[in-house]
Scaffold this motif. Sequence first.
Motif, PDB file in Angstrom:
ATOM      1  N   ARG A   9       0.834  -1.208   0.000  1.00 15.54           N
ATOM      2  CA  ARG A   9       0.000   0.000   0.000  1.00 15.54           C
ATOM      3  C   ARG A   9       0.869   1.259   0.000  1.00 15.54           C
ATOM      4  O   ARG A   9       0.508   2.275  -0.591  1.00 15.54           O
ATOM      5  N   PHE A  33      -5.127  -3.015 -16.050  1.00 16.43           N
ATOM      6  CA  PHE A  33      -4.573  -1.696 -16.365  1.00 16.43           C
ATOM      7  C   PHE A  33      -3.748  -1.190 -15.188  1.00 16.43           C
ATOM      8  O   PHE A  33      -4.047  -1.487 -14.035  1.00 16.43           O
ATOM      9  N   TYR A  35      -2.500   2.621 -13.763  1.00 21.35           N
ATOM     10  CA  TYR A  35      -2.600   4.073 -13.878  1.00 21.35           C
ATOM     11  C   TYR A  35      -1.751   4.710 -12.788  1.00 21.35           C
ATOM     12  O   TYR A  35      -1.523   4.119 -11.736  1.00 21.35           O
ATOM     13  N   GLN A  37      -1.782   8.417 -10.576  1.00 25.64           N
ATOM     14  CA  GLN A  37      -2.577   9.603 -10.291  1.00 25.64           C
ATOM     15  C   GLN A  37      -1.673  10.706  -9.795  1.00 25.64           C
ATOM     16  O   GLN A  37      -0.972  10.554  -8.781  1.00 25.64           O
ATOM     17  N   PHE A  90      -2.573   2.996  -9.372  1.00 25.72           N
ATOM     18  CA  PHE A  90      -3.784   2.198  -9.287  1.00 25.72           C
ATOM     19  C   PHE A  90      -3.783   1.124 -10.363  1.00 25.72           C
ATOM     20  O   PHE A  90      -3.453   1.390 -11.522  1.00 25.72           O
ATOM     21  N   LEU A  94     -10.938  -5.388 -15.878  1.00 29.40           N
ATOM     22  CA  LEU A  94     -12.123  -5.182 -16.704  1.00 29.40           C
ATOM     23  C   LEU A  94     -12.516  -6.517 -17.322  1.00 29.40           C
ATOM     24  O   LEU A  94     -11.660  -7.225 -17.854  1.00 29.40           O
ATOM     25  N   GLU A 101     -17.957  -1.283 -16.500  1.00 37.57           N
ATOM     26  CA  GLU A 101     -17.125  -0.671 -15.470  1.00 37.57           C
ATOM     27  C   GLU A 101     -15.876  -1.489 -15.205  1.00 37.57           C
ATOM     28  O   GLU A 101     -15.878  -2.719 -15.289  1.00 37.57           O
ATOM     29  N   ALA A 102     -14.811  -0.769 -14.878  1.00 35.53           N
ATOM     30  CA  ALA A 102     -13.576  -1.386 -14.423  1.00 35.53           C
ATOM     31  C   ALA A 102     -13.559  -1.334 -12.901  1.00 35.53           C
ATOM     32  O   ALA A 102     -14.203  -0.493 -12.280  1.00 35.53           O
ATOM     33  N   PHE A 104     -11.184  -1.165  -9.444  1.00 31.71           N
ATOM     34  CA  PHE A 104      -9.886  -0.660  -9.040  1.00 31.71           C
ATOM     35  C   PHE A 104      -9.421  -1.251  -7.716  1.00 31.71           C
ATOM     36  O   PHE A 104     -10.223  -1.538  -6.826  1.00 31.71           O
ATOM     37  N   GLY A 105      -8.095  -1.361  -7.602  1.00 30.85           N
ATOM     38  CA  GLY A 105      -7.502  -1.665  -6.320  1.00 30.85           C
ATOM     39  C   GLY A 105      -7.443  -0.419  -5.450  1.00 30.85           C
ATOM     40  O   GLY A 105      -7.846   0.671  -5.877  1.00 30.85           O
ATOM     41  N   GLN A 106      -6.907  -0.580  -4.236  1.00 34.00           N
ATOM     42  CA  GLN A 106      -6.872   0.516  -3.272  1.00 34.00           C
ATOM     43  C   GLN A 106      -5.748   1.507  -3.540  1.00 34.00           C
ATOM     44  O   GLN A 106      -5.720   2.587  -2.959  1.00 34.00           O
TER      45      GLN A 106
ATOM     46  N   LEU B  34     -17.844   6.769 -19.052  1.00 38.73           N
ATOM     47  CA  LEU B  34     -18.214   6.449 -17.674  1.00 38.73           C
ATOM     48  C   LEU B  34     -17.794   7.590 -16.756  1.00 38.73           C
ATOM     49  O   LEU B  34     -16.885   8.354 -17.072  1.00 38.73           O
ATOM     50  N   TYR B  36     -16.570   8.093 -12.684  1.00 33.09           N
ATOM     51  CA  TYR B  36     -16.111   7.443 -11.471  1.00 33.09           C
ATOM     52  C   TYR B  36     -16.009   8.489 -10.369  1.00 33.09           C
ATOM     53  O   TYR B  36     -15.754   9.662 -10.610  1.00 33.09           O
ATOM     54  N   GLY B  43      -9.566   3.507  -4.077  1.00 37.27           N
ATOM     55  CA  GLY B  43      -9.581   3.458  -5.527  1.00 37.27           C
ATOM     56  C   GLY B  43     -10.866   4.061  -6.073  1.00 37.27           C
ATOM     57  O   GLY B  43     -11.871   4.160  -5.363  1.00 37.27           O
ATOM     58  N   PHE B  46     -17.105   3.067  -9.744  1.00 39.73           N
ATOM     59  CA  PHE B  46     -17.993   3.367 -10.858  1.00 39.73           C
ATOM     60  C   PHE B  46     -19.258   4.062 -10.385  1.00 39.73           C
ATOM     61  O   PHE B  46     -19.820   3.711  -9.343  1.00 39.73           O
ATOM     62  N   TYR B 102      -8.806   2.043 -21.888  1.00 40.32           N
ATOM     63  CA  TYR B 102      -9.617   2.788 -20.922  1.00 40.32           C
ATOM     64  C   TYR B 102      -8.841   4.034 -20.532  1.00 40.32           C
ATOM     65  O   TYR B 102      -7.841   3.947 -19.839  1.00 40.32           O
TER      66      TYR B 102
END
Lengths: 113, 114
Positions: A9, A33, A35, A37, A90, A94, A101-102, A104-106, B34, B36, B43, B46, B102
């Motif tokens: 984490r 995926f 990502y 942020q 992140f 999917l 919708e995808a 996500f992890g934390q 979409l 979110y 995280g 949706f 995505y």
Amino acid sequence: DAGITQSPRYKITETGRQVTLMCHQTWSHSYMFWYRQDLGHGLRLIYYSAAADITDKGEVPDGYVVSRSKTENFPLTLESATRSQTSVYFCASLPDRGNTEAFFGQGTRLTVV
Amino acid sequence: DQQVKQNSPSLSVQEGRISILNCDYTNSMFDYFLWYKKYPAEGPTFLISISSIKDKNEDGRFTVFLNKSAKHLSLHIVPSQPGDSAVYFCAAIENRSGTYKYIFGTGTRLKVLA
């Protein structure tokens, strides 16, 4: 536990070190995926994978490597970490049908010092 | 260049009023969109979606509008509640030869004032 989990984490590493962020999902979703942020940039796609052994670059792939030998795992490796890679990462998955919708992890907060 | 942009980094709205969050995109290959919601240290989750063949989709207090000719979508929240305070991301899916990519926007931080 069912779902998508990221580890660790939180991580602090030094410039130049290799670090791997882990992502594991239990649904057998085809797509995964990564990502990052960052303030002012939102969520930027690093790499994605349509299936095991199939990966492709996203918007900001430089400095990162991915692999997908098993459907459920999608590790992200920073080969030689730089301070500009300090970010929150992140992972998402999917289902095969795509237009949905995808999940996500934390997130993993990575600090490169 | 970011293909999905949210030009308002932040928005403050009084409780009970309407919140309107906007999103612009450049890629005409996007065929599904979409929204979110993201709370700190969690995280994204949706909220609502819309196919490119529609111009509106509604789910309770949330409505998404799509204007394909303007490459613009918006999220309306009516009435806004303090629990809606979060960062909102719009996302777009590009389907290229059966592979889905995505892409997310830059995010808008919504603050609903009690």
